[in-house]
Scaffold this motif. Sequence first.
Motif, PDB file in Angstrom:
ATOM      1  N   VAL A  56      51.125  59.668 -13.781  1.00 60.03           N
ATOM      2  CA  VAL A  56      49.828  59.636 -14.462  1.00 60.03           C
ATOM      3  C   VAL A  56      48.700  59.779 -13.462  1.00 60.03           C
ATOM      4  O   VAL A  56      47.674  60.416 -13.736  1.00 60.03           O
ATOM      5  CB  VAL A  56      49.682  58.351 -15.297  1.00 60.03           C
ATOM      6  CG1 VAL A  56      48.255  58.154 -15.758  1.00 60.03           C
ATOM      7  CG2 VAL A  56      50.631  58.381 -16.487  1.00 60.03           C
ATOM      8  N   ARG A  57      48.883  59.183 -12.297  1.00 60.99           N
ATOM      9  CA  ARG A  57      47.830  59.221 -11.287  1.00 60.99           C
ATOM     10  C   ARG A  57      47.770  60.570 -10.557  1.00 60.99           C
ATOM     11  O   ARG A  57      46.941  60.764  -9.681  1.00 60.99           O
ATOM     12  CB  ARG A  57      48.039  58.079 -10.295  1.00 60.99           C
ATOM     13  CG  ARG A  57      47.852  56.707 -10.955  1.00 60.99           C
ATOM     14  CD  ARG A  57      48.328  55.582 -10.075  1.00 60.99           C
ATOM     15  NE  ARG A  57      47.571  55.502  -8.821  1.00 60.99           N
ATOM     16  CZ  ARG A  57      47.896  54.692  -7.822  1.00 60.99           C
ATOM     17  NH1 ARG A  57      48.968  53.908  -7.931  1.00 60.99           N
ATOM     18  NH2 ARG A  57      47.170  54.662  -6.738  1.00 60.99           N
ATOM     19  N   GLY A  58      48.655  61.488 -10.909  1.00 66.01           N
ATOM     20  CA  GLY A  58      48.553  62.845 -10.400  1.00 66.01           C
ATOM     21  C   GLY A  58      49.484  63.187  -9.265  1.00 66.01           C
ATOM     22  O   GLY A  58      49.399  64.282  -8.697  1.00 66.01           O
ATOM     23  N   TYR A  59      50.407  62.265  -8.883  1.00 62.73           N
ATOM     24  CA  TYR A  59      51.332  62.573  -7.795  1.00 62.73           C
ATOM     25  C   TYR A  59      52.383  63.574  -8.277  1.00 62.73           C
ATOM     26  O   TYR A  59      52.825  63.545  -9.426  1.00 62.73           O
ATOM     27  CB  TYR A  59      52.024  61.292  -7.308  1.00 62.73           C
ATOM     28  CG  TYR A  59      51.103  60.362  -6.559  1.00 62.73           C
ATOM     29  CD1 TYR A  59      50.798  60.588  -5.214  1.00 62.73           C
ATOM     30  CD2 TYR A  59      50.536  59.245  -7.194  1.00 62.73           C
ATOM     31  CE1 TYR A  59      49.947  59.731  -4.525  1.00 62.73           C
ATOM     32  CE2 TYR A  59      49.681  58.388  -6.511  1.00 62.73           C
ATOM     33  CZ  TYR A  59      49.389  58.642  -5.175  1.00 62.73           C
ATOM     34  OH  TYR A  59      48.548  57.803  -4.494  1.00 62.73           O
ATOM     35  N   THR A  60      52.818  64.439  -7.377  1.00 62.37           N
ATOM     36  CA  THR A  60      53.889  65.376  -7.704  1.00 62.37           C
ATOM     37  C   THR A  60      55.228  64.665  -7.617  1.00 62.37           C
ATOM     38  O   THR A  60      55.326  63.546  -7.072  1.00 62.37           O
ATOM     39  CB  THR A  60      53.889  66.571  -6.735  1.00 62.37           C
ATOM     40  OG1 THR A  60      54.243  66.096  -5.430  1.00 62.37           O
ATOM     41  CG2 THR A  60      52.530  67.253  -6.695  1.00 62.37           C
ATOM     42  N   ASN A  61      56.269  65.316  -8.129  1.00 61.14           N
ATOM     43  CA  ASN A  61      57.610  64.728  -8.076  1.00 61.14           C
ATOM     44  C   ASN A  61      58.033  64.458  -6.631  1.00 61.14           C
ATOM     45  O   ASN A  61      58.634  63.425  -6.323  1.00 61.14           O
ATOM     46  CB  ASN A  61      58.622  65.655  -8.754  1.00 61.14           C
ATOM     47  CG  ASN A  61      58.472  65.652 -10.265  1.00 61.14           C
ATOM     48  OD1 ASN A  61      57.549  65.034 -10.792  1.00 61.14           O
ATOM     49  ND2 ASN A  61      59.383  66.334 -10.965  1.00 61.14           N
TER      50      ASN A  61
ATOM     51  N   ALA B   5      58.822  60.807  -5.011  1.00 57.86           N
ATOM     52  CA  ALA B   5      60.115  60.541  -4.363  1.00 57.86           C
ATOM     53  C   ALA B   5      59.917  59.933  -2.980  1.00 57.86           C
ATOM     54  O   ALA B   5      60.630  58.991  -2.576  1.00 57.86           O
ATOM     55  CB  ALA B   5      60.915  61.842  -4.271  1.00 57.86           C
ATOM     56  N   LEU B   6      58.937  60.434  -2.241  1.00 56.86           N
ATOM     57  CA  LEU B   6      58.671  59.903  -0.909  1.00 56.86           C
ATOM     58  C   LEU B   6      58.163  58.471  -0.977  1.00 56.86           C
ATOM     59  O   LEU B   6      58.535  57.616  -0.167  1.00 56.86           O
ATOM     60  CB  LEU B   6      57.654  60.793  -0.186  1.00 56.86           C
ATOM     61  CG  LEU B   6      58.151  62.187   0.226  1.00 56.86           C
ATOM     62  CD1 LEU B   6      57.005  63.024   0.779  1.00 56.86           C
ATOM     63  CD2 LEU B   6      59.270  62.068   1.266  1.00 56.86           C
TER      64      LEU B   6
ATOM     65  N   VAL C 137      63.336  57.804  -3.171  1.00 55.58           N
ATOM     66  CA  VAL C 137      64.407  58.361  -3.998  1.00 55.58           C
ATOM     67  C   VAL C 137      64.349  59.889  -3.866  1.00 55.58           C
ATOM     68  O   VAL C 137      63.467  60.444  -3.215  1.00 55.58           O
ATOM     69  CB  VAL C 137      64.262  57.963  -5.477  1.00 55.58           C
ATOM     70  CG1 VAL C 137      64.429  56.461  -5.644  1.00 55.58           C
ATOM     71  CG2 VAL C 137      62.924  58.428  -6.036  1.00 55.58           C
ATOM     72  N   THR C 138      65.295  60.538  -4.504  1.00 55.08           N
ATOM     73  CA  THR C 138      65.305  62.011  -4.451  1.00 55.08           C
ATOM     74  C   THR C 138      64.406  62.563  -5.561  1.00 55.08           C
ATOM     75  O   THR C 138      64.180  61.904  -6.587  1.00 55.08           O
ATOM     76  CB  THR C 138      66.720  62.558  -4.665  1.00 55.08           C
ATOM     77  OG1 THR C 138      67.161  62.220  -5.990  1.00 55.08           O
ATOM     78  CG2 THR C 138      67.683  61.975  -3.629  1.00 55.08           C
TER      79      THR C 138
END
Length: 924
Positions: free
Chosen positions: A871-876, A880-881, A885-886
């Motif tokens: 929701v806050r705009g981070y990419t997948n 993961a970072l 997680v992957t």
Amino acid sequence: MGLAERHQHIQLLHRLTSDAASGRGRVAVLHGTGPNGKTELLDHAIVRAEELGFQVLRAVGARPERALPLGIVAQLVHGATLPGHLRREADTWLEEAAVTVTADSVPGTATVRIFDRLCRVMLELAGRAPVLIAVDDVHHADTASLHCLLHLIRRIGPLPVCVVLTDDSSSSTELPLFRSELQRQPYVSRLAVEPLAPAGVRELVAERLGAARAAALAADFHRLTGGNTLLLSSLVEDFTATGGIRPQGYGAAFAGHLERGDRVCLAVVRALAVLGPERTTAELAELAEVSEAEVGTALGTLSGSGLLADGHFRAPAARLAVLEALSRTERDRLHLAAARLLHQRGAPVPRVAAHLVETQSAPGDWAVQALREAAERALVTDQRGTAVACLELAYRCCSEETARTAVLARLLHAEWLDSPSRAARHLSGLGAAAASGRLDRSERVTLVHRLLWHGRGEEAARVLHRLRATARAPQPGQRTDLLDLEHWLAWNHPELAMENRPQATAGTAPFLGVPSRSGPLPHVTGVLSDALTRGRPDRVTDLAEQVLGDVPRARASEWGAEAALTALTVLTAADRPTDTLAWCERLVAEDVHLLPVTTRAFLAAARAEAALRLGELGTALEQARLAFVLLPAKSWGTAVGLPLGSLLLAAARTGEFEEVSRQLTQSVPDAMLESRYGVTYLYARGHCRLATGHSHAALADFMACGERMRAWGLDVPGLPAWRTGAAEAWLRLGNTDQAKKLAYEQLGRPDAARPHTRGLALRMMAAASPVKRMPQLLTEALDLFEECGDQYEQARVLADLSRAQYEAGDSRRARMLFRRARHMARLCGAEPLCEELLSAPEELGGEPPTRECGLGAGLTDAERRVAALAVRGYTNREIALKLYVTPSTVEQHLTRTYRKLGIKRRKDLPAGLGVETGASGSAA
């Protein structure tokens, strides 16, 4: 049927039967043309006589029985209840008559003696009770019977005998003196039985259908029957059964009466049915093999009886019934004879061709030529089905190979106007003809277009290679059909034009020398295509409008639809989508059904594309769907990318994601991706993937657009601004540097001054810039989109500008802009954008977080942490970072979250989840 308007006839029949009952012989002749109730009156007289105690002897004449001597008399005698000795005597004399009397012989002494004996047998009955002798259709009686009836009538004066005959006065009798001899007898009454007047029709219809329906139907019934009681009776039965005219009712009654009637009338009516309403008396006479005088008499008689109206059929069902009554062999013979005589008389070729098509034969060069000429006229008059029928027959019957190939080329075009997929069956034959040199130059140029339309690029390349090999170098200022084709290829199928791209002509020379009308369509299509290829659509907008003004006149031309589509593309590329819509609406408003289906589909696709440029998403979606209703995807061939791209983009922007998913699963021709239509499709697919959160796939589509356009040298207005799409994808992936680079690159292009393209680039530049620069960039973008009228892009810019002002601390202006954005989004039907605006901070006018926080109650902790960061705009990858997680695990958590929340994409995640953050720790 009843006996309306027959009251005087009934009274006279009653008086005659009463006179006969009192011992005074009487004769009544019910005469008239056609079946108008004579038999009904005869039946009424029989019923009346039986009520008075008469003995009834009845016979019915029939044409086939004219060859039977004394056939009518035998019916009278054998139908009566005779005493034994009289029956034996009658049989004896009939047996002798079979040996002595012939059907058409002049009565000799022996024959007259037989007549006398037979008459005595019938008259002896009058000694027991009054006798009624009733003969229906006496005009069909054999000659011997007519002589015998005259012999009888001369002797009934003092006897209780009444003779009632029905006679069709339009038929010639086998005994010329029969009618005149009857008139000499003082006790013979002639009663004319004519068609019913309108009042009589209404009275009879009321008896069967009721007074209310009779009042509504009487006028039409009189028009369809002329008051003829046979037709009227059948018509009433038809309406009682089905509510309309039936071939087996009204039509069968009409044809059946003619079959029983006069041979000349039958031949004339058959000729009339074959030749149609445009016939002349001379044509009817020649086809019916009678004299013109006989034609006039027959038509007058049949019109007087109500069967015809001034020599024409009263209803199509009557004509069809006459034709259906003919054997197939006889019908074909008449149609072929009609074609020959019309050709010899110099009749218009459409009339000649219609008869040839009916027989499905074209015996001779004259017939093939007539079919070809008729097809051309049919194309001009929008009778494309007729044109196809003529050309198919001409192709089958033409024996000369070169002419046959020319017919096939025209057949391909005639079918392509309404069904390109059906026309594709002729491409192989024409390709072979082109290879053997039987196809002329202009036909080969058109063949290249048709082959490319259906994705047959290798075959098109072979035809094109031969065209180029045989082409002569044009003189300066001279136009050639190959040069026009090269210009068109450079815009639509640039791979084929790469090595032979025509050189730019100095100044405005390519656009000079065009006549005041638009000029030959392949040429103007080439001129318009060249302007698009060189990024100069503004310079040919006047020519484009001339072409569009000529569309109604050029609708049947081989390049008519392509010229119209290219002209509309010019207007849209010149930032005049409003004019594009206006022209499309004007063309379909005049008479849309006169336009070929292919042209109508092109107009719908162009309207969809222009509507997208104006942010009219509902119109775009409607017109793109209409384009596929008019032409199925298979018929669109490689051009399917044009309506499909608009459909995908409009569906994604209006939230019709099921439609998007359905369309993206449909296969598209591989050849489409190597044409300009493929670029449109890839650009639209990229935006659909952006809208559904597949940013990497979207970026790949946008970059594929760019690779093609740069390789082709077609990075020009009229094709998608792929850099802005790629910039948006990079922003979604968190790479602002790449986004800014592409936005700068777009702003540095020669077409950067165009309002729409510049507005898109400025919006991307703003999104990749610091907050302080955003308002300036977005304000300019807003002005540009307002100038070109794009409501959807205005809504997006307003939303971005609202957030920028909010982050800059100007909450009041931010709220005002937010309200404008939401209003504009609703106005153009952009549902996903509306939903996105609802998730804005409450201070801007969005929904309060408390409405959304509870939506995460069903999520696991790991799913909630992933969703909060999304929701806050981070990419997948960034999520993961952060969570160690992957990216695959992040994607699985988001998929389950979407399913639990009942949403479809990342943008639908409730904004309230953003405060439920667990920004560290493992999500595994």
